[in-house]
Design a protein around this motif. Structure first.
Motif, PDB file in Angstrom:
ATOM      1  N   ALA A   1       0.995  -1.575  -0.106  1.00 28.57           N
ATOM      2  CA  ALA A   1      -0.492   0.204  -0.397  1.00 28.57           C
ATOM      3  C   ALA A   1       1.145   1.042   0.457  1.00 28.57           C
ATOM      4  O   ALA A   1       0.981   2.603  -0.415  1.00 28.57           O
ATOM      5  CB  ALA A   1      -0.806  -0.171   1.397  1.00 28.57           C
ATOM      6  N   ASP A   2       1.595   1.453   0.578  1.00 28.07           N
ATOM      7  CA  ASP A   2       2.611   2.497   0.684  1.00 28.07           C
ATOM      8  C   ASP A   2       3.322   2.564  -0.827  1.00 28.07           C
ATOM      9  O   ASP A   2       3.952   4.255  -0.986  1.00 28.07           O
ATOM     10  CB  ASP A   2       4.018   2.274   2.207  1.00 28.07           C
ATOM     11  N   ALA A   3       3.729   1.215  -1.832  1.00 26.06           N
ATOM     12  CA  ALA A   3       4.308   2.191  -3.253  1.00 26.06           C
ATOM     13  C   ALA A   3       3.287   1.799  -3.967  1.00 26.06           C
ATOM     14  O   ALA A   3       3.227   3.193  -5.438  1.00 26.06           O
ATOM     15  CB  ALA A   3       4.946  -0.089  -2.867  1.00 26.06           C
ATOM     16  N   GLY A   4       2.073   1.315  -3.679  1.00 24.55           N
ATOM     17  CA  GLY A   4       1.133   0.920  -4.736  1.00 24.55           C
ATOM     18  C   GLY A   4      -0.543   2.071  -4.277  1.00 24.55           C
ATOM     19  O   GLY A   4      -1.056   1.910  -5.252  1.00 24.55           O
ATOM     20  N   GLY A   5      -0.646   2.222  -2.599  1.00 27.74           N
ATOM     21  CA  GLY A   5      -1.907   2.680  -2.728  1.00 27.74           C
ATOM     22  C   GLY A   5      -2.805   1.298  -1.962  1.00 27.74           C
ATOM     23  O   GLY A   5      -2.389   0.110  -2.877  1.00 27.74           O
TER      24      GLY A   5
ATOM     25  N   ASP B   1     -10.930  -7.709   6.100  1.00 31.54           N
ATOM     26  CA  ASP B   1     -10.495  -7.583   7.435  1.00 31.54           C
ATOM     27  C   ASP B   1      -8.872  -7.943   7.245  1.00 31.54           C
ATOM     28  O   ASP B   1      -8.121  -6.610   8.493  1.00 31.54           O
ATOM     29  CB  ASP B   1     -10.822  -9.545   8.333  1.00 31.54           C
ATOM     30  N   LEU B   2      -8.650  -7.899   6.793  1.00 29.32           N
ATOM     31  CA  LEU B   2      -6.596  -7.725   6.077  1.00 29.32           C
ATOM     32  C   LEU B   2      -6.601  -5.956   5.736  1.00 29.32           C
ATOM     33  O   LEU B   2      -5.493  -5.110   7.012  1.00 29.32           O
ATOM     34  CB  LEU B   2      -5.977  -8.168   4.601  1.00 29.32           C
ATOM     35  N   VAL B   3      -7.659  -5.383   6.182  1.00 27.53           N
ATOM     36  CA  VAL B   3      -7.313  -3.805   5.519  1.00 27.53           C
ATOM     37  C   VAL B   3      -7.320  -3.260   7.297  1.00 27.53           C
ATOM     38  O   VAL B   3      -7.143  -2.077   7.144  1.00 27.53           O
ATOM     39  CB  VAL B   3      -8.600  -3.277   4.541  1.00 27.53           C
ATOM     40  N   LEU B   4      -8.599  -3.843   7.499  1.00 26.44           N
ATOM     41  CA  LEU B   4      -9.180  -3.306   8.658  1.00 26.44           C
ATOM     42  C   LEU B   4      -7.563  -3.374   9.521  1.00 26.44           C
ATOM     43  O   LEU B   4      -7.556  -2.774  10.534  1.00 26.44           O
ATOM     44  CB  LEU B   4     -10.094  -4.298  10.187  1.00 26.44           C
TER      45      LEU B   4
ATOM     46  N   GLY C   1      -1.086   0.841  11.233  1.00 26.31           N
ATOM     47  CA  GLY C   1      -0.503   2.639   9.971  1.00 26.31           C
ATOM     48  C   GLY C   1      -1.010   3.618  11.267  1.00 26.31           C
ATOM     49  O   GLY C   1       0.070   4.407  11.246  1.00 26.31           O
ATOM     50  N   PHE C   2      -2.032   3.872  11.400  1.00 27.19           N
ATOM     51  CA  PHE C   2      -2.285   4.574  12.878  1.00 27.19           C
ATOM     52  C   PHE C   2      -1.071   3.981  14.140  1.00 27.19           C
ATOM     53  O   PHE C   2      -0.928   4.890  14.041  1.00 27.19           O
ATOM     54  CB  PHE C   2      -3.666   4.704  13.364  1.00 27.19           C
ATOM     55  N   GLY C   3      -0.919   2.999  14.664  1.00 24.86           N
ATOM     56  CA  GLY C   3      -0.326   2.402  15.581  1.00 24.86           C
ATOM     57  C   GLY C   3      -0.164   3.650  16.880  1.00 24.86           C
ATOM     58  O   GLY C   3      -2.088   3.736  16.603  1.00 24.86           O
ATOM     59  N   VAL C   4       0.270   3.868  17.596  1.00 24.98           N
ATOM     60  CA  VAL C   4      -0.406   4.620  19.264  1.00 24.98           C
ATOM     61  C   VAL C   4      -0.584   6.276  19.325  1.00 24.98           C
ATOM     62  O   VAL C   4       0.727   6.064  18.327  1.00 24.98           O
ATOM     63  CB  VAL C   4      -0.102   3.488  20.611  1.00 24.98           C
ATOM     64  N   PRO C   5      -0.671   6.807  19.721  1.00 22.00           N
ATOM     65  CA  PRO C   5      -0.599   8.333  19.811  1.00 22.00           C
ATOM     66  C   PRO C   5       0.503   8.097  19.773  1.00 22.00           C
ATOM     67  O   PRO C   5       1.053   7.988  21.072  1.00 22.00           O
ATOM     68  CB  PRO C   5      -2.011   8.853  20.274  1.00 22.00           C
TER      69      PRO C   5
ATOM     70  N   ILE D   1      -8.949   4.016   3.318  1.00 14.93           N
ATOM     71  CA  ILE D   1     -10.043   3.150   4.294  1.00 14.93           C
ATOM     72  C   ILE D   1     -11.869   3.354   4.508  1.00 14.93           C
ATOM     73  O   ILE D   1     -11.471   4.584   5.217  1.00 14.93           O
ATOM     74  CB  ILE D   1      -9.261   2.805   5.377  1.00 14.93           C
ATOM     75  N   PRO D   2     -12.568   2.990   4.346  1.00 14.68           N
ATOM     76  CA  PRO D   2     -13.980   3.753   5.318  1.00 14.68           C
ATOM     77  C   PRO D   2     -14.263   3.551   6.396  1.00 14.68           C
ATOM     78  O   PRO D   2     -13.298   2.694   7.117  1.00 14.68           O
ATOM     79  CB  PRO D   2     -14.764   2.420   4.063  1.00 14.68           C
TER      80      PRO D   2
END
Length: 305
Positions: free
Chosen positions: A45-49, A78-81, A87-91, A125-126
């Motif tokens: 996703a980082d390389a191609g969206g 489930d994979l996208v979730l 991707g967000f990680g923790v604040p 991501i919806p």
């Protein structure tokens, strides 16, 4: 005797995010794991969206068959979730360490923008309805609400403030991503793209046709020298929250939002219908006139070139 109500079953992706899903019974020599699958998907996703991510593309990058992945992640959703969760990680700690609610919300917003810059596909991501359901997403919301602790805002208002800042932050991430993509496609930088767009507008916009846009162009408001509009907008949002805090009594209760008013009834009068038709025709004529004006300006620019 009535059976006691059963707890709702967690969706597979949510259960995986919380680490409470059953591990796969079989796997290719245990060389594969959910963590490796998610990491590989994020690299794609980082390389191609996000559109480049499929169960097949992830399996190929890992050197396994697609069916091997389904033993760990039962569906792409489930994979996208899980990708969003990772991707967000923790604040970052800078949010909790900020001095006061305003600096805290600024740090919270900037940290989210940084996440979108690292992983722009997160914006694709919806957004599902309801509350966030995975640990890291909840941690981000909790961090935003925590900086408002100690203010006179009640829990409903704190959530509303967090959503307000979050919406501004997400819009910034969306616009910045578009600029970066457009600049990359043109082989230039976002600032140079802004300058080129402003120069193009300067050839088309006249003070007679669009006086306010022309005035803004002359002031450089559409170029990189115009400053950061997102920082300005966020500061004004926070100014509004500050004003609300200063005027709201600590023991005040917030009334529920008023129900939307019913649309006014329009009498079926022939004169009303005729007036509406006349307005629509005038609007159509105006659009056509502006179209002809744009075509004439375009032709004039072509002749000068």
């Amino acid at each position: 005797m009535t059976d006691a109500p059963r707890d709702p079953e967690l969706p597979r992706g949510v259960a995986l995010a919380w680490g409470v899903a059953a591990n796969p019974q079989r796997g290719p020599k245990r060389e594969l794991s959910i963590e490796r699958i998610v990491e590989a998907a994020m690299e794609i996703a980082d390389a191609g969206g996000l559109a480049a991510v499929s169960m097949a593309s992830v399996a190929t990058s890992l050197g396994f068959t697609t069916m091997s992945l389904y033993r760990y992640v039962s569906a792409k959703d489930d994979l996208v979730l899980l990708m969003g969760e990772a991707g967000f990680g923790v604040p970052p700690e800078t949010v909790a360490e900020a001095d006061g609610w305003r600096d805290g919300l600024l740090a919270w917003s900037r940290a989210q923008v940084d996440v979108y810059r690292r992983h722009p596909w997160l914006l694709d991501i919806p957004i599902g309805g309801g509350l966030p359901a995975t640990p890291n997403n909840i941690a981000w919301l909790d961090a935003g609400l925590a900086v408002l602790e100690g203010t006179v805002l009640d829990p409903h208002e704190r959530v509303a403030v967090a959503l307000l800042v979050l919406s501004h932050t997400r819009w910034q991430g969306t616009i910045e991503r578009s600029y970066v993509a457009a600049a990359a496609a043109a082989g230039t930088s976002p600032d140079e793209l802004d300058t080129a767009a402003a120069n193009l507008l300067a050839q088309l916009i006249t003070p007679e046709a669009f006086p306010e846009v022309h005035r803004a162009l002359l002031a450089g408001a559409f170029g990189p020298e115009g400053g950061d509009p997102f920082a300005f907008g966020l500061d004004r949002i926070l100014d509004g929250i500050r004003q609300y805090l200063d005027t709201r009594p600590a023991d005040a209760t917030v009334p529920p939002p008023a129900a939307p008013a019913d649309p006014p009834e329009i009498e079926h009068d022939p004169k009303v219908r005729e007036a509406g038709k006349a307005v629509r025709e005038a609007e159509k004529a105006l659009r056509e006139a502006r179209k002809r004006e744009r075509e004439a300006r375009k032709a004039a620019v072509s002749r000068r070139a």
